[in-house]
Design an enzyme around this catalytic site. Structure first.
Site, PDB file in Angstrom:
ATOM      1  N   HIS A   1     -10.910  13.439 -12.884  1.00 15.41           N
ATOM      2  CA  HIS A   1     -11.989  13.756 -13.835  1.00 15.41           C
ATOM      3  C   HIS A   1     -12.333  12.456 -14.568  1.00 15.41           C
ATOM      4  CE1 HIS A   1     -13.771  15.540 -17.497  1.00 15.41           C
ATOM      5  NE2 HIS A   1     -13.879  16.682 -16.837  1.00 15.41           N
TER       6      HIS A   1
ATOM      7  N   ASP B   1      -2.648  14.721 -16.062  1.00 16.12           N
ATOM      8  CA  ASP B   1      -3.783  15.404 -16.666  1.00 16.12           C
ATOM      9  C   ASP B   1      -3.591  16.895 -16.388  1.00 16.12           C
ATOM     10  OD1 ASP B   1      -6.157  16.770 -17.024  1.00 16.12           O
ATOM     11  OD2 ASP B   1      -7.422  15.222 -16.120  1.00 16.12           O
TER      12      ASP B   1
ATOM     13  N   LYS C   1      -9.207  25.549 -22.772  1.00 14.07           N
ATOM     14  CA  LYS C   1      -9.086  26.072 -21.402  1.00 14.07           C
ATOM     15  C   LYS C   1      -7.951  27.078 -21.285  1.00 14.07           C
ATOM     16  CE  LYS C   1     -10.827  21.765 -19.403  1.00 14.07           C
ATOM     17  NZ  LYS C   1     -12.171  21.987 -18.888  1.00 14.07           N
TER      18      LYS C   1
ATOM     19  N   GLN D   1      -6.204  21.560 -16.088  1.00  8.64           N
ATOM     20  CA  GLN D   1      -6.374  22.762 -15.257  1.00  8.64           C
ATOM     21  C   GLN D   1      -5.047  23.429 -14.900  1.00  8.64           C
ATOM     22  OE1 GLN D   1      -9.261  24.085 -14.817  1.00  8.64           O
ATOM     23  NE2 GLN D   1     -10.586  22.384 -15.372  1.00  8.64           N
TER      24      GLN D   1
ATOM     25  N   CYS E   1     -17.890  16.243 -13.529  1.00  3.28           N
ATOM     26  CA  CYS E   1     -17.263  15.042 -14.114  1.00  3.28           C
ATOM     27  C   CYS E   1     -16.368  14.320 -13.113  1.00  3.28           C
ATOM     28  CB  CYS E   1     -16.480  15.379 -15.384  1.00  3.28           C
ATOM     29  SG  CYS E   1     -17.508  15.954 -16.716  1.00  3.28           S
TER      30      CYS E   1
HETATM   31  N1  PLP Z   1      -9.330  16.786 -16.803  1.00  2.21           N
HETATM   32  C1  PLP Z   1      -9.709  17.818 -16.056  1.00  2.21           C
HETATM   33  C2  PLP Z   1      -9.085  18.016 -14.718  1.00  2.21           C
HETATM   34  C3  PLP Z   1     -10.668  18.713 -16.518  1.00  2.21           C
HETATM   35  O1  PLP Z   1     -11.051  19.734 -15.748  1.00  2.21           O
HETATM   36  C4  PLP Z   1     -11.242  18.494 -17.788  1.00  2.21           C
HETATM   37  C5  PLP Z   1     -12.304  19.373 -18.302  1.00  2.21           C
HETATM   38  O2  PLP Z   1     -13.061  19.947 -17.569  1.00  2.21           O
HETATM   39  C6  PLP Z   1     -10.793  17.404 -18.539  1.00  2.21           C
HETATM   40  C7  PLP Z   1      -9.846  16.573 -18.023  1.00  2.21           C
HETATM   41  C8  PLP Z   1     -11.342  17.113 -19.890  1.00  2.21           C
HETATM   42  O3  PLP Z   1     -11.034  18.111 -20.801  1.00  2.21           O
HETATM   43  P1  PLP Z   1     -11.647  18.093 -22.266  1.00  2.21           P
HETATM   44  O4  PLP Z   1     -13.129  17.941 -22.091  1.00  2.21           O
HETATM   45  O5  PLP Z   1     -11.273  19.425 -22.819  1.00  2.21           O
HETATM   46  O6  PLP Z   1     -11.042  16.960 -22.989  1.00  2.21           O
END
Ligand code: PLP
Length: 403
Positions: free
Chosen positions: A124, A198, A224, A201, A361
Protein backbone atom coordinates in the site's frame (compact mmCIF):
# COMPACT_ATOMS: atom_id res chain seq x y z
CA UNK A 1 -18.90 -25.62 13.82
CA UNK A 2 -19.07 -22.40 15.79
CA UNK A 3 -21.83 -21.39 18.15
CA UNK A 4 -21.91 -17.80 16.92
CA UNK A 5 -25.33 -16.43 16.05
CA UNK A 6 -24.24 -14.38 13.06
CA UNK A 7 -27.68 -12.85 12.50
CA UNK A 8 -27.60 -11.53 16.05
CA UNK A 9 -24.09 -10.18 15.48
CA UNK A 10 -25.25 -8.40 12.34
CA UNK A 11 -28.11 -6.79 14.26
CA UNK A 12 -25.47 -5.03 16.40
CA UNK A 13 -24.66 -2.81 13.39
CA UNK A 14 -27.42 -0.22 13.03
CA UNK A 15 -25.97 1.27 9.84
CA UNK A 16 -26.57 -1.93 7.89
CA UNK A 17 -30.37 -1.71 8.25
CA UNK A 18 -30.90 0.96 5.62
CA UNK A 19 -31.78 1.32 1.98
CA UNK A 20 -29.47 2.87 -0.57
CA UNK A 21 -31.01 3.90 -3.88
CA UNK A 22 -34.16 2.05 -2.92
CA UNK A 23 -32.33 -1.24 -2.24
CA UNK A 24 -31.08 -2.79 1.00
CA UNK A 25 -27.54 -1.59 1.66
CA UNK A 26 -25.03 -4.26 0.67
CA UNK A 27 -21.78 -3.07 2.24
CA UNK A 28 -18.78 -4.86 0.75
CA UNK A 29 -16.12 -2.18 1.18
CA UNK A 30 -14.80 -3.44 4.48
CA UNK A 31 -11.15 -3.40 3.46
CA UNK A 32 -11.48 0.38 3.15
CA UNK A 33 -13.32 0.79 6.46
CA UNK A 34 -15.49 -1.34 8.69
CA UNK A 35 -18.85 -0.52 10.26
CA UNK A 36 -19.27 0.03 14.00
CA UNK A 37 -21.35 -2.02 16.41
CA UNK A 38 -23.59 -0.37 19.01
CA UNK A 39 -21.10 -1.38 21.73
CA UNK A 40 -18.47 0.91 20.19
CA UNK A 41 -20.90 3.76 19.50
CA UNK A 42 -22.17 3.51 23.12
CA UNK A 43 -18.63 3.51 24.49
CA UNK A 44 -18.03 6.84 22.71
CA UNK A 45 -21.32 8.31 23.92
CA UNK A 46 -20.68 7.13 27.49
CA UNK A 47 -17.20 8.52 27.44
CA UNK A 48 -18.38 11.94 26.28
CA UNK A 49 -21.43 11.95 28.56
CA UNK A 50 -19.64 10.86 31.75
CA UNK A 51 -15.84 10.80 31.68
CA UNK A 52 -14.56 13.36 29.19
CA UNK A 53 -11.45 15.29 30.32
CA UNK A 54 -7.78 15.53 29.40
CA UNK A 55 -5.56 12.61 30.41
CA UNK A 56 -2.45 12.19 32.57
CA UNK A 57 -2.02 15.69 33.97
CA UNK A 58 -5.25 16.30 35.88
CA UNK A 59 -5.74 15.60 39.55
CA UNK A 60 -9.51 15.63 39.37
CA UNK A 61 -12.01 12.80 39.11
CA UNK A 62 -12.88 13.11 35.43
CA UNK A 63 -9.24 13.32 34.40
CA UNK A 64 -8.37 10.21 36.32
CA UNK A 65 -11.38 8.36 34.81
CA UNK A 66 -10.35 9.48 31.32
CA UNK A 67 -6.76 8.40 32.04
CA UNK A 68 -7.91 5.00 33.27
CA UNK A 69 -10.06 4.53 30.18
CA UNK A 70 -7.23 5.62 27.86
CA UNK A 71 -4.52 3.51 29.51
CA UNK A 72 -6.99 0.63 29.89
CA UNK A 73 -7.49 0.70 26.13
CA UNK A 74 -3.71 0.55 25.64
CA UNK A 75 -3.57 -2.56 27.83
CA UNK A 76 -6.32 -4.13 25.72
CA UNK A 77 -4.40 -3.44 22.51
CA UNK A 78 -1.27 -4.99 24.07
CA UNK A 79 -3.18 -8.13 25.00
CA UNK A 80 -4.92 -8.24 21.61
CA UNK A 81 -1.57 -8.19 19.79
CA UNK A 82 0.26 -10.44 22.24
CA UNK A 83 2.76 -7.71 23.17
CA UNK A 84 4.88 -8.16 26.26
CA UNK A 85 3.51 -5.02 27.89
CA UNK A 86 1.38 -1.94 27.30
CA UNK A 87 4.60 0.13 27.08
CA UNK A 88 5.12 -1.42 23.65
CA UNK A 89 1.87 0.11 22.30
CA UNK A 90 1.88 3.62 20.86
CA UNK A 91 -1.45 5.16 19.94
CA UNK A 92 -1.45 6.61 16.45
CA UNK A 93 -4.01 7.90 13.97
CA UNK A 94 -3.75 4.64 12.08
CA UNK A 95 -1.48 2.38 10.06
CA UNK A 96 -0.13 5.22 7.96
CA UNK A 97 0.94 7.25 10.96
CA UNK A 98 2.50 4.21 12.66
CA UNK A 99 4.68 3.50 9.63
CA UNK A 100 5.65 7.15 9.27
CA UNK A 101 6.63 7.19 12.94
CA UNK A 102 8.99 4.25 12.47
CA UNK A 103 10.47 5.74 9.29
CA UNK A 104 11.01 9.15 10.90
CA UNK A 105 12.48 7.85 14.16
CA UNK A 106 14.02 4.39 13.89
CA UNK A 107 14.77 4.95 10.21
CA UNK A 108 16.39 8.36 10.57
CA UNK A 109 18.50 7.16 13.51
CA UNK A 110 19.65 3.88 12.00
CA UNK A 111 19.86 4.16 8.23
CA UNK A 112 22.60 5.73 6.16
CA UNK A 113 23.55 6.01 2.52
CA UNK A 114 23.75 2.63 0.81
CA UNK A 115 21.68 0.74 3.41
CA UNK A 116 18.91 -1.36 1.94
CA UNK A 117 15.22 -1.13 2.83
CA UNK A 118 13.39 -4.19 1.52
CA UNK A 119 9.68 -3.83 0.68
CA UNK A 120 7.43 -5.89 -1.55
CA UNK A 121 5.80 -5.07 -4.87
CA UNK A 122 2.36 -5.33 -3.26
CA UNK A 123 2.70 -2.56 -0.67
CA UNK A 124 0.00 0.00 0.00
CA UNK A 125 1.28 3.54 -0.59
CA UNK A 126 1.43 3.96 3.19
CA UNK A 127 4.13 1.31 3.40
CA UNK A 128 6.00 2.71 0.42
CA UNK A 129 5.97 6.50 0.39
CA UNK A 130 7.34 6.93 3.96
CA UNK A 131 10.34 4.78 2.95
CA UNK A 132 10.78 6.74 -0.27
CA UNK A 133 10.91 9.94 1.78
CA UNK A 134 13.41 8.34 4.18
CA UNK A 135 15.52 7.00 1.30
CA UNK A 136 15.65 10.45 -0.21
CA UNK A 137 16.84 11.93 3.08
CA UNK A 138 19.39 9.26 4.02
CA UNK A 139 20.57 7.86 0.69
CA UNK A 140 19.27 4.41 1.63
CA UNK A 141 18.15 2.20 -1.25
CA UNK A 142 14.74 0.61 -1.78
CA UNK A 143 14.51 -2.97 -3.04
CA UNK A 144 11.40 -5.06 -3.62
CA UNK A 145 10.35 -8.67 -3.21
CA UNK A 146 8.63 -9.50 -6.52
CA UNK A 147 5.03 -10.61 -6.74
CA UNK A 148 4.64 -13.85 -8.69
CA UNK A 149 1.91 -14.41 -11.31
CA UNK A 150 -0.37 -16.11 -8.78
CA UNK A 151 -0.23 -13.07 -6.47
CA UNK A 152 2.06 -14.69 -3.87
CA UNK A 153 5.40 -13.20 -2.89
CA UNK A 154 8.39 -14.64 -4.76
CA UNK A 155 10.54 -14.35 -1.66
CA UNK A 156 13.98 -15.86 -1.36
CA UNK A 157 16.42 -15.31 1.50
CA UNK A 158 19.08 -13.93 -0.89
CA UNK A 159 16.88 -10.83 -1.25
CA UNK A 160 17.79 -10.01 2.36
CA UNK A 161 21.50 -9.54 1.63
CA UNK A 162 22.56 -6.21 3.14
CA UNK A 163 19.01 -5.40 4.26
CA UNK A 164 18.61 -3.23 7.38
CA UNK A 165 14.82 -3.07 7.39
CA UNK A 166 12.21 -5.37 5.84
CA UNK A 167 8.70 -3.87 5.81
CA UNK A 168 5.85 -5.86 4.30
CA UNK A 169 2.10 -6.10 4.26
CA UNK A 170 0.56 -8.98 6.22
CA UNK A 171 -2.56 -9.25 4.03
CA UNK A 172 -2.57 -7.43 0.70
CA UNK A 173 -5.50 -5.03 0.26
CA UNK A 174 -5.21 -5.38 -3.53
CA UNK A 175 -4.64 -9.10 -4.02
CA UNK A 176 -5.84 -10.65 -0.78
CA UNK A 177 -2.52 -12.51 -0.43
CA UNK A 178 -1.78 -13.62 3.14
CA UNK A 179 1.97 -13.30 3.49
CA UNK A 180 3.81 -15.79 5.72
CA UNK A 181 4.73 -13.14 8.26
CA UNK A 182 6.46 -15.41 10.77
CA UNK A 183 8.65 -17.04 8.09
CA UNK A 184 9.58 -13.67 6.60
CA UNK A 185 10.46 -12.24 10.01
CA UNK A 186 12.54 -15.33 10.88
CA UNK A 187 14.52 -14.95 7.65
CA UNK A 188 15.02 -11.24 8.32
CA UNK A 189 16.14 -11.85 11.88
CA UNK A 190 18.74 -14.32 10.63
CA UNK A 191 20.50 -11.47 8.82
CA UNK A 192 19.95 -8.94 11.60
CA UNK A 193 17.29 -6.95 9.74
CA UNK A 194 14.53 -5.14 11.61
CA UNK A 195 10.99 -6.00 10.50
CA UNK A 196 7.80 -3.98 10.21
CA UNK A 197 4.46 -5.61 9.43
CA UNK A 198 1.63 -3.56 7.92
CA UNK A 199 -1.30 -5.12 9.76
CA UNK A 200 -4.07 -2.92 8.33
CA UNK A 201 -5.85 -5.90 6.75
CA UNK A 202 -4.95 -8.56 9.30
CA UNK A 203 -5.55 -7.00 12.73
CA UNK A 204 -9.32 -7.42 12.68
CA UNK A 205 -9.54 -10.51 10.51
CA UNK A 206 -7.36 -13.23 12.02
CA UNK A 207 -5.57 -14.10 15.24
CA UNK A 208 -2.44 -11.95 15.41
CA UNK A 209 0.33 -12.36 17.94
CA UNK A 210 3.35 -10.16 17.39
CA UNK A 211 5.61 -12.40 19.45
CA UNK A 212 4.64 -15.47 17.42
CA UNK A 213 5.14 -13.48 14.22
CA UNK A 214 8.47 -12.29 15.61
CA UNK A 215 8.23 -8.79 14.12
CA UNK A 216 9.82 -5.67 15.56
CA UNK A 217 6.96 -3.34 14.56
CA UNK A 218 3.31 -3.97 13.70
CA UNK A 219 0.96 -1.15 12.68
CA UNK A 220 -2.82 -1.21 12.32
CA UNK A 221 -5.85 1.09 12.02
CA UNK A 222 -8.81 1.08 14.40
CA UNK A 223 -11.37 2.00 11.76
CA UNK A 224 -10.83 -1.29 9.93
CA UNK A 225 -11.58 -3.30 13.07
CA UNK A 226 -14.92 -1.73 14.14
CA UNK A 227 -13.33 1.21 16.01
CA UNK A 228 -13.63 4.91 15.10
CA UNK A 229 -11.50 6.65 12.51
CA UNK A 230 -8.44 8.60 13.66
CA UNK A 231 -7.16 5.98 16.07
CA UNK A 232 -4.77 3.08 15.58
CA UNK A 233 -1.75 1.59 17.23
CA UNK A 234 1.86 0.80 16.57
CA UNK A 235 3.47 -2.12 18.37
CA UNK A 236 7.22 -1.73 18.80
CA UNK A 237 9.57 -4.12 20.52
CA UNK A 238 10.55 -2.42 23.77
CA UNK A 239 14.30 -2.64 23.19
CA UNK A 240 13.95 -0.72 19.92
CA UNK A 241 11.46 1.83 21.24
CA UNK A 242 13.78 2.69 24.11
CA UNK A 243 16.58 3.56 21.70
CA UNK A 244 14.46 5.50 19.23
CA UNK A 245 14.46 9.32 19.26
CA UNK A 246 11.08 11.04 19.67
CA UNK A 247 9.09 12.12 16.64
CA UNK A 248 6.73 14.99 17.45
CA UNK A 249 7.68 17.31 20.29
CA UNK A 250 5.27 18.96 22.71
CA UNK A 251 3.30 18.36 25.86
CA UNK A 252 2.74 14.87 27.30
CA UNK A 253 6.03 13.46 25.97
CA UNK A 254 8.45 15.32 28.25
CA UNK A 255 9.81 14.90 31.75
CA UNK A 256 11.29 18.39 32.09
CA UNK A 257 11.83 21.35 29.78
CA UNK A 258 14.12 24.39 29.88
CA UNK A 259 14.31 27.11 27.26
CA UNK A 260 17.23 25.23 25.74
CA UNK A 261 16.29 21.57 25.90
CA UNK A 262 13.96 18.86 27.10
CA UNK A 263 14.18 15.37 28.53
CA UNK A 264 11.71 12.79 27.37
CA UNK A 265 9.46 10.23 28.98
CA UNK A 266 9.90 6.53 28.46
CA UNK A 267 7.99 4.81 25.62
CA UNK A 268 5.19 4.86 24.73
CA UNK A 269 4.59 8.42 26.02
CA UNK A 270 7.79 9.68 24.38
CA UNK A 271 6.00 9.13 21.03
CA UNK A 272 2.64 10.66 21.96
CA UNK A 273 3.05 14.45 21.97
CA UNK A 274 -0.02 16.57 22.59
CA UNK A 275 -3.52 15.65 23.72
CA UNK A 276 -4.23 12.22 22.28
CA UNK A 277 -7.42 10.90 20.70
CA UNK A 278 -8.83 9.74 24.03
CA UNK A 279 -12.34 8.96 22.84
CA UNK A 280 -10.88 7.11 19.85
CA UNK A 281 -8.77 4.95 22.15
CA UNK A 282 -11.83 4.21 24.29
CA UNK A 283 -13.69 3.22 21.12
CA UNK A 284 -10.77 1.03 20.04
CA UNK A 285 -10.83 -0.72 23.41
CA UNK A 286 -14.57 -1.36 23.01
CA UNK A 287 -14.02 -2.67 19.47
CA UNK A 288 -11.36 -5.08 20.73
CA UNK A 289 -13.70 -6.34 23.45
CA UNK A 290 -16.41 -6.81 20.83
CA UNK A 291 -14.15 -8.67 18.36
CA UNK A 292 -12.70 -10.86 21.08
CA UNK A 293 -16.24 -11.72 22.15
CA UNK A 294 -16.76 -13.25 18.70
CA UNK A 295 -13.25 -14.65 18.37
CA UNK A 296 -10.78 -13.86 15.63
CA UNK A 297 -10.55 -17.45 14.40
CA UNK A 298 -14.35 -17.51 14.08
CA UNK A 299 -14.18 -14.25 12.15
CA UNK A 300 -11.45 -15.62 9.87
CA UNK A 301 -13.42 -18.81 9.16
CA UNK A 302 -16.66 -16.91 8.51
CA UNK A 303 -14.96 -14.42 6.18
CA UNK A 304 -13.10 -17.24 4.37
CA UNK A 305 -16.44 -18.93 3.61
CA UNK A 306 -17.89 -15.72 2.18
CA UNK A 307 -14.77 -14.99 0.16
CA UNK A 308 -14.61 -18.48 -1.35
CA UNK A 309 -18.29 -18.18 -2.30
CA UNK A 310 -17.65 -14.80 -3.92
CA UNK A 311 -14.63 -16.08 -5.87
CA UNK A 312 -16.69 -18.99 -7.18
CA UNK A 313 -19.50 -16.66 -8.32
CA UNK A 314 -17.06 -14.25 -9.95
CA UNK A 315 -15.29 -17.03 -11.84
CA UNK A 316 -18.62 -17.88 -13.51
CA UNK A 317 -19.16 -14.40 -14.94
CA UNK A 318 -17.75 -14.15 -18.49
CA UNK A 319 -14.71 -11.90 -18.89
CA UNK A 320 -14.04 -11.65 -15.16
CA UNK A 321 -10.64 -12.54 -13.71
CA UNK A 322 -10.12 -12.68 -9.96
CA UNK A 323 -6.69 -11.57 -8.80
CA UNK A 324 -4.61 -13.19 -6.08
CA UNK A 325 -3.91 -16.64 -4.73
CA UNK A 326 -6.48 -19.25 -3.65
CA UNK A 327 -5.60 -18.87 0.04
CA UNK A 328 -6.63 -15.31 0.67
CA UNK A 329 -7.84 -12.76 3.16
CA UNK A 330 -11.40 -11.46 3.23
CA UNK A 331 -11.47 -9.85 -0.19
CA UNK A 332 -11.82 -10.60 -3.86
CA UNK A 333 -10.47 -8.07 -6.33
CA UNK A 334 -11.24 -8.67 -9.98
CA UNK A 335 -10.80 -7.34 -13.47
CA UNK A 336 -13.88 -7.26 -15.69
CA UNK A 337 -12.84 -6.89 -19.30
CA UNK A 338 -16.23 -5.33 -20.20
CA UNK A 339 -16.28 -2.41 -17.72
CA UNK A 340 -13.94 0.08 -16.12
CA UNK A 341 -13.87 -0.34 -12.31
CA UNK A 342 -15.35 3.13 -11.80
CA UNK A 343 -18.30 2.39 -14.11
CA UNK A 344 -18.83 -0.96 -12.46
CA UNK A 345 -18.81 0.44 -8.91
CA UNK A 346 -21.18 3.24 -9.99
CA UNK A 347 -23.53 0.61 -11.44
CA UNK A 348 -23.24 -1.41 -8.20
CA UNK A 349 -24.08 1.67 -6.11
CA UNK A 350 -27.32 2.11 -8.03
CA UNK A 351 -28.26 -1.32 -6.66
CA UNK A 352 -27.27 -0.51 -3.09
CA UNK A 353 -23.97 -2.37 -3.40
CA UNK A 354 -20.84 -0.68 -1.99
CA UNK A 355 -17.73 -1.97 -3.79
CA UNK A 356 -14.44 -0.20 -4.37
CA UNK A 357 -12.96 0.43 -7.80
CA UNK A 358 -9.55 1.88 -8.53
CA UNK A 359 -5.89 1.36 -7.74
CA UNK A 360 -6.51 0.73 -4.00
CA UNK A 361 -3.44 2.83 -3.12
CA UNK A 362 -1.16 0.35 -4.90
CA UNK A 363 -0.39 2.24 -8.10
CA UNK A 364 2.98 0.53 -8.77
CA UNK A 365 1.35 -2.90 -8.44
CA UNK A 366 -1.44 -1.92 -10.84
CA UNK A 367 1.20 -0.69 -13.29
CA UNK A 368 3.05 -4.00 -12.97
CA UNK A 369 -0.22 -5.89 -13.57
CA UNK A 370 -0.92 -3.56 -16.55
CA UNK A 371 -4.33 -2.64 -15.16
CA UNK A 372 -5.88 0.78 -14.62
CA UNK A 373 -7.35 -0.63 -11.43
CA UNK A 374 -9.61 -3.39 -10.19
CA UNK A 375 -12.99 -3.77 -8.58
CA UNK A 376 -12.87 -5.09 -5.04
CA UNK A 377 -15.44 -6.76 -2.83
CA UNK A 378 -14.27 -7.08 0.75
CA UNK A 379 -16.06 -8.88 3.54
CA UNK A 380 -16.45 -8.80 7.28
CA UNK A 381 -18.17 -10.95 9.85
CA UNK A 382 -21.51 -9.11 9.61
CA UNK A 383 -21.83 -9.97 5.90
CA UNK A 384 -23.88 -12.99 4.90
CA UNK A 385 -23.87 -15.68 2.22
CA UNK A 386 -27.13 -14.18 0.90
CA UNK A 387 -25.36 -10.87 0.43
CA UNK A 388 -22.60 -12.55 -1.54
CA UNK A 389 -25.25 -14.14 -3.77
CA UNK A 390 -26.93 -10.75 -4.21
CA UNK A 391 -23.59 -9.22 -5.15
CA UNK A 392 -23.17 -11.89 -7.83
CA UNK A 393 -26.67 -11.17 -9.16
CA UNK A 394 -25.88 -7.46 -9.44
CA UNK A 395 -22.57 -8.19 -11.19
CA UNK A 396 -24.30 -10.54 -13.62
CA UNK A 397 -26.74 -7.72 -14.37
CA UNK A 398 -23.74 -5.42 -14.87
CA UNK A 399 -22.31 -7.90 -17.38
CA UNK A 400 -25.57 -7.90 -19.33
CA UNK A 401 -25.61 -4.09 -19.22
CA UNK A 402 -21.99 -3.39 -20.20
CA UNK A 403 -20.88 -6.34 -22.33
N1 PLP B 1 -1.99 -0.70 4.54
C1 PLP B 1 -2.97 -1.41 3.98
C2 PLP B 1 -2.69 -2.79 3.51
C3 PLP B 1 -4.24 -0.86 3.84
O1 PLP B 1 -5.21 -1.58 3.26
C4 PLP B 1 -4.47 0.45 4.30
C5 PLP B 1 -5.78 1.10 4.12
O2 PLP B 1 -6.51 0.81 3.22
C6 PLP B 1 -3.41 1.14 4.89
C7 PLP B 1 -2.19 0.54 5.00
C8 PLP B 1 -3.57 2.53 5.40
O3 PLP B 1 -4.46 2.59 6.47
P1 PLP B 1 -4.91 3.99 7.07
O4 PLP B 1 -5.38 4.81 5.91
O5 PLP B 1 -6.02 3.62 8.00
O6 PLP B 1 -3.74 4.58 7.75
Amino acid sequence: MTSIDWAKVRADFPILAQQVNGKPLLYLDNAASSQKPRAVISALVNYYERDNANVHRGLHELSSRATDAFEGARAKVARYLGAESAEEIIFTRGTTEGINLVAATWGAANLKAGDVILLTEMEHHSNLVPWQILAEKTGAKLCFVPVADDGALAFEPALLDGVKLFAFVHVSNSLGTINPAADLCRAARAVGAVTLVDGAQSAGHMPVNVREIGCDFYAFSGHKICAPTGIGALYGRRELLEKMPPWHGGGEMIVSVTYERATYKQPPHKFEAGTPNIAGAVGLGAAIDYIEGIGRQNIFDHDAGLTARAVQHLAEIPGVRVLGPAKRGALAAFHAEWAHPHDLTTFANEHGLALRGGHHCTQPLMRKLKMPGTTRASFYFYNTADEVDRMAEILRAAHRFFA
